[in-house]
Design a protein around this motif. Sequence first.
Motif, short mmCIF file in Angstrom:
data_model
loop_
_atom_site.label_atom_id
_atom_site.label_comp_id
_atom_site.label_asym_id
_atom_site.label_seq_id
_atom_site.Cartn_x
_atom_site.Cartn_y
_atom_site.Cartn_z
N PRO A 1 78.01 102.66 14.53
CA PRO A 1 77.17 102.92 15.20
C PRO A 1 76.98 103.93 16.90
O PRO A 1 77.20 104.48 17.22
N GLN A 2 78.80 103.00 16.70
CA GLN A 2 79.51 104.68 18.12
C GLN A 2 79.34 105.86 17.50
O GLN A 2 79.15 106.51 18.87
N PRO B 1 63.80 89.03 13.85
CA PRO B 1 63.37 88.56 15.05
C PRO B 1 61.55 88.63 15.98
O PRO B 1 61.48 90.10 15.47
N VAL C 1 65.91 90.65 25.70
CA VAL C 1 67.28 91.93 24.03
C VAL C 1 68.05 92.62 25.05
O VAL C 1 68.76 91.86 24.43
N PHE C 2 68.20 92.53 25.89
CA PHE C 2 69.20 93.79 26.27
C PHE C 2 70.15 93.16 27.80
O PHE C 2 71.19 93.49 27.75
N TRP D 1 74.71 97.13 14.85
CA TRP D 1 75.76 97.43 13.45
C TRP D 1 75.36 95.77 12.17
O TRP D 1 75.53 95.34 11.68
N ASP E 1 76.93 90.67 38.20
CA ASP E 1 77.02 89.95 36.89
C ASP E 1 75.42 89.96 35.73
O ASP E 1 74.46 89.85 36.69
N MET E 2 75.68 89.76 34.46
CA MET E 2 74.79 89.57 34.26
C MET E 2 74.08 88.58 33.94
O MET E 2 74.04 87.78 33.98
N LYS F 1 75.54 96.03 24.71
CA LYS F 1 74.17 95.54 25.40
C LYS F 1 73.83 95.13 23.25
O LYS F 1 73.10 93.97 23.90
N ARG G 1 60.90 90.90 18.57
CA ARG G 1 61.52 91.97 18.77
C ARG G 1 59.84 92.94 18.09
O ARG G 1 59.37 93.87 17.98
N GLU H 1 71.46 103.63 31.70
CA GLU H 1 71.91 103.52 30.25
C GLU H 1 70.56 104.01 29.42
O GLU H 1 70.38 104.58 28.30
N SER I 1 69.19 85.62 16.77
CA SER I 1 67.63 86.03 16.12
C SER I 1 67.25 86.94 15.36
O SER I 1 66.61 86.47 14.93
N ARG J 1 70.78 86.51 31.80
CA ARG J 1 69.56 86.05 31.15
C ARG J 1 68.12 85.75 31.33
O ARG J 1 67.77 85.07 32.49
N TYR K 1 71.84 93.59 34.32
CA TYR K 1 72.68 93.59 34.72
C TYR K 1 71.82 95.35 35.52
O TYR K 1 71.46 95.76 34.98
#
Lengths: 254, 437
Positions: free
Chosen positions: A224-225, A102, A174-175, B213, A82-83, B208, A105, A184, B243, A85, A178
Amino acid sequence: MNFAHGELYMLGAYAGIAVIGVTQSFWVALVVAPLLVGVVGAVTEVATLRPLYRREPLYGLILTFGLALVFREAVRQIWGGDMRRILPPITGSTPLLGMTYPNYRLFLLGASSVLLLAIWLFFTQTRAGIVVRAAVQDAEMLDGLGVDVRRVFTLTFAGSAALAALAGLLLAPVFTVYPQMGVEMILLAFIVVILGGMGSMGGSVVAAVVIGLTQSLFSLWMNPQRVAIAIFGIMIVVLVVRPRGFFGREGVLE
Amino acid sequence: MKRLTWLAPLLAVALAVALAQPAASQQKVVKIGDLGSKVGVFEGYGKYQSMGIQLAVEEINGKGGVLGHRIEVIAEDDDTKPAPAIRKAEKLILQDGVKLLIGAVSSGSTMAIMDVTKKHKTIHWNSVSCAEFMRTTKFHKYYFSNQPDSRQQATGLAKYILDKMGKKVYIFYTDYAMGQSDGRQFKTALEKLGGEVVGVAGAPLDTKDFSPWFGAINQSSPDVLFLAFAGTDSLRLMTQLHSFGMTKKYKLAGIDCFLLQQDLPAIAEPMEGFVQLNHFSAYNPDPNMQAFNQKFKKKFGVDANIAAGAYDAVYFWKAAVEKAGSFDPDKVSAAHEGLCIDKTHIGRQCIRKEDHQVVMDMHLYRVEKGKNLPIARDRRQGRDRRGHGGPGSAEGLHLGDQEEELAARWTISSRSCCRSSCTASSSGPRWGCWPWA
């Protein structure tokens, strides 16, 4: 070429979780986790890659591909699928050019610039950096000059593992974390390296900026896809027109 | 002959052991299947679905089971993907011989296994997935649902969004069956009521980084950001929106399964003011709701959530089997139609004959300090929730009795939409109802 590089990046994030669990400090983890993964890198290099250096490069590729699977499944066994954080150590955001950005970032922007500069200085200004470049160019010659090439390779591998781990931990808030996260990232990293030109650090920087800008600018106009597809489009065009990439040396991919 | 004499005592012992088994194991067993996401992006829902089923089954077995059969649950994980879901559904039906299949969690998986339950004539309950296709194009006579689908949620929530939150809405959805369905239905519902949908975008399941977007969302400057995501996607999305300062900039609304109560305290600040239409909240003071939640909490040590609707599904099936007097799927399916059960967490629930959808009340909720609180004031409890304005809270909610009247109007029951009304209210080829529905 190391297919397991993405998994070292992932290991960095999980090592970070482990260290944060003990010390409750992101900043301590930022120092300790890369060192831990660096040791994993060194052990891996000595135990698995070293016996293969005299064989065809293909052996190394297949080995690292297998290592990637081993690392990923090991992490799944230890931490589960599982993810997870990691909370960003810097919160809040700053108004910037009409939008809110943010703070974490912004910190990443600064941290990656500093890291980049440090790596560049290492390779151009220090003796150790020059030895590493020499080892890549002509290992036999370097051996003849009395440098322990095997040690150079081990330390380089450990160093790159530590850098990957550092990146993994920096990006974790941020991501999220997992087991698949390395897969990726490695794809994007390969695109950047191929676009920039194998062996050219400046090329990679330029390519990364081009990819980043394409991604953010185009996603204002299209989903974005589809932008993700456009990035592969750019790579195909560059490979057809100029296979060595933006700044690659002749003969590597041509 | 002599060689066999030594076998006699052995046989006697074996026989004695067999006879000495407690009576309970001689009770006949009926198996039911629990299929859903046990790990991954939707694992929260899958785990609570299992807990809901377990609670109901233990209660029923404690009172003698169904038609004298003890219920045995067989749980399977579908990896949140349609292909494994089909394999597991076939395994449950053909190998284990389940008489009831509950699942799946992801709409994509549920739609896929509907073909399996139709082919093998197995009673199929869905209490989590909310794409509308299950009730329309994929519908078959063995399928039942007590999860309000996209269309039903849209019909209820759109009015509140436009009356109390703002006219310009941006719809951001998770790009697969469930999110696409939510995006389509909310766009239709909002536009029908005079709202303006300033943008619609989808991000893949398990994205992720949502920041690519955000530029388009900011550019279209909406009043309300409507979010159709679920599970860990929601968690990541809210953290990232927050954020970038966007949770404070826009009012937030979303689908009922956006986040489970369990996840809310961890991201209380980003979720502050988030509005949804829902059939369950552990923070609803209603006695029925509290009674169910206490029972759930006593057993598992945690609050229940909407995925625990699987609990009611088991009871509906039990009632139908007992009414039919057999496990025959055709008889049990027919017995389901029009069936009602009382004193559930949401009061009386009835199965509508036309589309096998459970008709029940839903309430508007708003997240305040990590709790999903009902917007309408509950007079019986003397509770007053007015004046707890978070960033997303509506200015208009300071009325006395008038508020309750409004809340009553927004307490939309699933009656407001059914399969037959779908064709009648079609508006536009792409976003409206499907022509074949």
